[in-house]
Design a protein around this motif. Structure first.
Motif, mmCIF file in Angstrom:
data_model
loop_
_atom_site.group_PDB
_atom_site.id
_atom_site.type_symbol
_atom_site.label_atom_id
_atom_site.label_comp_id
_atom_site.label_asym_id
_atom_site.label_seq_id
_atom_site.Cartn_x
_atom_site.Cartn_y
_atom_site.Cartn_z
ATOM 1 N N GLN A 28 0.911 -1.479 -0.149
ATOM 2 C CA GLN A 28 0.186 -0.044 -0.141
ATOM 3 C C GLN A 28 0.896 0.903 -0.107
ATOM 4 O O GLN A 28 0.505 1.921 -0.449
ATOM 5 C CB GLN A 28 -1.132 0.368 1.760
ATOM 6 C CG GLN A 28 -1.633 -1.209 1.357
ATOM 7 C CD GLN A 28 -2.763 -1.423 2.863
ATOM 8 O OE1 GLN A 28 -2.543 -0.371 3.258
ATOM 9 N NE2 GLN A 28 -3.498 -2.190 2.614
ATOM 10 N N GLU A 29 1.933 1.080 0.423
ATOM 11 C CA GLU A 29 3.282 2.092 0.980
ATOM 12 C C GLU A 29 3.748 2.660 -0.404
ATOM 13 O O GLU A 29 3.586 3.458 -0.627
ATOM 14 C CB GLU A 29 3.791 1.856 2.128
ATOM 15 C CG GLU A 29 5.277 3.319 2.047
ATOM 16 C CD GLU A 29 4.305 4.565 2.091
ATOM 17 O OE1 GLU A 29 4.958 5.664 2.389
ATOM 18 O OE2 GLU A 29 3.264 4.221 2.916
ATOM 19 N N ILE A 30 3.966 1.579 -1.240
ATOM 20 C CA ILE A 30 4.812 1.457 -2.562
ATOM 21 C C ILE A 30 3.490 2.913 -3.654
ATOM 22 O O ILE A 30 3.843 3.376 -4.018
ATOM 23 C CB ILE A 30 4.596 -0.056 -3.380
ATOM 24 C CG1 ILE A 30 6.135 -0.664 -2.280
ATOM 25 C CG2 ILE A 30 5.735 0.175 -4.329
ATOM 26 C CD1 ILE A 30 6.943 -1.394 -2.713
ATOM 27 N N ALA A 31 2.401 1.695 -3.832
ATOM 28 C CA ALA A 31 1.366 2.174 -4.629
ATOM 29 C C ALA A 31 0.921 4.063 -3.831
ATOM 30 O O ALA A 31 0.647 4.957 -5.224
ATOM 31 C CB ALA A 31 -0.277 1.554 -4.255
ATOM 32 N N GLN A 32 1.087 4.702 -2.522
ATOM 33 C CA GLN A 32 1.300 5.415 -1.955
ATOM 34 C C GLN A 32 2.247 6.440 -2.973
ATOM 35 O O GLN A 32 1.679 8.110 -3.526
ATOM 36 C CB GLN A 32 0.775 5.682 -0.938
ATOM 37 C CG GLN A 32 1.057 7.565 0.226
ATOM 38 C CD GLN A 32 -0.517 7.412 0.018
ATOM 39 O OE1 GLN A 32 -1.634 7.006 -0.333
ATOM 40 N NE2 GLN A 32 -0.881 8.691 0.725
ATOM 41 N N ARG A 33 2.658 5.713 -2.464
ATOM 42 C CA ARG A 33 4.165 7.119 -2.759
ATOM 43 C C ARG A 33 4.177 7.142 -4.592
ATOM 44 O O ARG A 33 5.040 7.835 -5.209
ATOM 45 C CB ARG A 33 5.315 6.380 -2.831
ATOM 46 C CG ARG A 33 5.582 6.264 -0.424
ATOM 47 C CD ARG A 33 7.091 6.085 0.003
ATOM 48 N NE ARG A 33 6.513 6.560 0.981
ATOM 49 C CZ ARG A 33 7.907 6.359 2.378
ATOM 50 N NH1 ARG A 33 8.959 6.156 1.737
ATOM 51 N NH2 ARG A 33 7.546 7.119 3.127
ATOM 52 N N GLU A 34 4.020 6.003 -5.320
ATOM 53 C CA GLU A 34 4.393 5.805 -7.072
ATOM 54 C C GLU A 34 3.371 6.897 -7.425
ATOM 55 O O GLU A 34 2.892 7.746 -8.324
ATOM 56 C CB GLU A 34 3.188 4.395 -7.892
ATOM 57 C CG GLU A 34 4.336 3.928 -7.234
ATOM 58 C CD GLU A 34 3.804 2.306 -7.675
ATOM 59 O OE1 GLU A 34 2.737 1.826 -7.969
ATOM 60 O OE2 GLU A 34 5.013 0.773 -8.143
ATOM 61 N N GLN A 35 2.243 6.716 -6.705
ATOM 62 C CA GLN A 35 1.019 8.086 -7.040
ATOM 63 C C GLN A 35 1.706 9.529 -6.361
ATOM 64 O O GLN A 35 1.520 10.712 -7.301
ATOM 65 C CB GLN A 35 -0.171 7.839 -6.326
ATOM 66 C CG GLN A 35 -1.679 8.924 -6.190
ATOM 67 C CD GLN A 35 -2.895 8.424 -5.861
ATOM 68 O OE1 GLN A 35 -2.847 8.339 -3.761
ATOM 69 N NE2 GLN A 35 -3.548 9.419 -5.297
ATOM 70 N N THR A 41 13.304 2.905 -1.477
ATOM 71 C CA THR A 41 13.498 2.922 0.108
ATOM 72 C C THR A 41 11.642 2.164 0.593
ATOM 73 O O THR A 41 11.924 0.818 1.196
ATOM 74 C CB THR A 41 13.474 4.649 0.703
ATOM 75 O OG1 THR A 41 14.042 4.798 0.459
ATOM 76 C CG2 THR A 41 13.064 3.722 2.303
ATOM 77 N N SER A 42 11.281 1.975 -0.612
ATOM 78 C CA SER A 42 9.531 1.393 -0.132
ATOM 79 C C SER A 42 9.942 0.415 -0.557
ATOM 80 O O SER A 42 9.613 -0.782 -0.481
ATOM 81 C CB SER A 42 8.427 2.203 -0.751
ATOM 82 O OG SER A 42 8.146 3.444 0.421
ATOM 83 N N ASP A 47 2.257 10.540 5.188
ATOM 84 C CA ASP A 47 2.746 9.654 4.978
ATOM 85 C C ASP A 47 3.697 8.513 5.796
ATOM 86 O O ASP A 47 2.727 7.859 6.404
ATOM 87 C CB ASP A 47 3.126 9.252 3.543
ATOM 88 C CG ASP A 47 2.836 7.834 2.478
ATOM 89 O OD1 ASP A 47 2.324 6.858 2.646
ATOM 90 O OD2 ASP A 47 4.010 7.223 2.355
ATOM 91 N N VAL A 48 4.415 9.149 6.486
ATOM 92 C CA VAL A 48 5.366 8.508 7.366
ATOM 93 C C VAL A 48 4.647 8.408 8.843
ATOM 94 O O VAL A 48 4.243 7.349 8.950
ATOM 95 C CB VAL A 48 7.122 9.203 6.987
ATOM 96 C CG1 VAL A 48 7.037 8.461 8.650
ATOM 97 C CG2 VAL A 48 7.524 9.640 6.393
#
Length: 501
Positions: A207-214, A242-243, A446-447
């Motif tokens: 989920q974090e990767i998806a968020q940071r891709e956005q 990093t994610s 986000d963090v």
């Protein structure tokens, strides 16, 4: 000159003095362990203050299938597989078999013994010793067959006490085997829960990767409109990388945890790769059973094993004390002994012997006293081990209960924090899309949301891990099926009998 009456008088006095000396020697041999004793006693669980730490809550003791409460069929199958094929279990079974064999040896010492022997000897007898003609100087073939029997009267109970000690050690070994079973099942359940934790953390990482891709895509668009610079773009790319690295680390931990479970099963590492994602439930409500800590001594296999070892050494001390008294052995033999084969089966070749043999330790340079001191030292160690095992068991139950109650409270706050952090993250992203805030605000939110998600996941898994540990601390469904009532009734008297001066 000395008359014959005087000679008889002096002879009688000499015999009387000899008997007196022998009696004194016997008495000194029987009581020469005086001063060797122990004052150690088994601790009673009721003597420890536990009312506040372990309150009566009307709960139930764990059952042997305590892991079923989490509703995961795969966990149950893994535990069954481990109990049927793990080398650790086989080691425990072998130790029990060894203790059983030793008890059989000790039992044999209390029963009569019989054996048969045959020998054939070709010998030249000396012509200048006690052998008379015609055998003197000749070669002869001696045939000898004997059937013999012996029995130690065991008047002082040395062998009987040794047998009781061996049986107690057998009971201790069987309880130790249950300790191994409980340790193994607990390790599998906790490792399986760790696997479940890693999968939940992996979901959060994805989920974090998806968020940071956005965020990376939004940043690229903002650069085109002049709202962001290359700095924000590289920061977004670094956070995304990093994610992704964190996700790969979790995947690696999942593989190694699978290998650990496979090792616990007694299988090769490829067996671990076949384990599906866990589907563990919440489990039963946590409530302590009543009558703690009194009932714990028969519910924890390690406490039962420690108590049997104390009982075994109680009998070892008694057996060692009996060695200070005379041993009386009865023996008898009947057989045939003849020169040559022709006369071997004649009645005249028959040989018969019978009689008692008495062994009395008078002077052994302190060997028996040293041996008894060693037995008492072992007894003291066993008592201290039992007391420490009891203290550790009480501490484990209280600690796991306290951890569960603390985790329950932390979860309430963590879930509140998670809800707020998630909402803040959503708002920050919306504002970032609208150009109303900076990337730094989005990343901070986000963090915070990521940390909140991980905290709730870890607390949830910690709660289950503590519940597993509490079930193990309460004995994992073990119940002492040996003569624990009789053992408990005789503990005080037995210990008192060997600790008295």
């Amino acid at each position: 000159m000395i008359s014959q009456s005087n000679v008889r008088r002096y002879t009688f006095r000499g015999l009387k003095a000899g008997v007196s000396v022998m009696c004194a020697a016997v008495l000194s041999a029987c009581v020469n362990y005086a001063g060797i004793h122990s004052d150690k006693q088994l601790a009673e669980p009721q003597h420890y203050a536990t009312q506040q730490s372990m309150p009566s809550e009307g709960g139930r003791w764990p059952t042997a299938d305590w892991a079923d409460q989490f509703g995961d069929a795969q966990l149950k199958a893994l535990i069954d597989e481990a109990l049927s094929g793990s080398p650790t279990i086989e080691q425990a079974r072998a130790r029990v078999a060894s203790a059983a064999a030793y008890s059989e040896i000790a039992k044999a010492a209390t029963l009569p013994q019989a054996d048969a022997s045959y020998s054939y000897t070709r010998q030249q007898f000396s012509g200048t010793t006690y052998v008379p003609p015609p055998f003197a100087g000749s070669w002869q073939s001696e045939n000898k067959g004997v059937l013999s029997a012996s029995y130690e009267l065991d008047l002082w109970g040395k062998n009987r006490e040794a047998l009781k000690a061996a049986l107690s050690q057998l009971e201790a070994s069987e309880a130790d085997a249950q300790v191994v079973r409980l340790t193994l099942t607990t390790a599998i359940a906790r490792s399986y829960n760790q696997l479940a934790r890693l999968y939940v953390l992996r979901d959060i990482a994805e989920q974090e990767i998806a968020q940071r891709e956005q965020i990376d895509r939004l940043t690229a668009g903002r650069i085109a409109t002049g709202l962001d610079t290359e700095v924000e773009l590289k920061t977004a790319q670094a956070n995304l990388a990093t994610s992704r690295a964190a996700l790969k680390a979790i995947d690696g931990s999942i593989v190694t945890t699978r290998y650990q479970i496979a090792a616990l099963l007694g299988a090769g590492p490829d067996r671990g790769l076949q384990i599906a994602r866990p589907s563990l439930g919440v489990g039963d409500e946590v409530r302590l059973p009543d009558n703690l800590p009194a009932d714990l001594v028969s519910r924890r296999p390690d406490i039962v094993a420690a108590r049997w070892r104390v009982d075994g050494l109680t009998h070892e001390v008694k057996s060692t004390k009996a060695e200070f008294y005379p041993d009386i052995n009865l023996s008898a033999a009947i057989g045939l002994d003849a020169f040559g084969f022709g006369r071997f089966l004649n009645a005249a070749s028959r040989t018969v012997s019978a009689g008692p043999a008495i062994h009395l330790p008078i002077f052994d340079a302190g060997e028996l006293r040293a041996k008894l001191k060693g037995r008492y030292a072992e007894f003291d160690y066993a008592v201290a081990t039992y007391n420490q095992t009891l203290v550790t068991a009480l501490s484990e139950v209280a600690t796991q209960l306290a951890d569960i109650r603390s985790t329950d409270g932390q979860l309430v706050d963590a879930q509140t924090a998670q809800s707020a952090a998630r909402r803040a993250d959503e708002l920050a992203l919306i504002q970032y899309k609208a150009g109303l805030t900076t990337q730094l605000t989005v990343l901070n939110a986000d963090v915070t949301a990521l940390s909140a998600d991980q905290a709730v996941a870890n607390l949830t898994m910690n709660r289950r891990d503590q519940q597993i540990a509490l079930a193990a601390a309460l004995g994992g469904g073990y119940t002492d099926t040996s003569d624990s009532a009789g053992l408990a009734a005789t503990d005080a008297a037995a210990v008192s009998s060997i600790t008295s001066r």
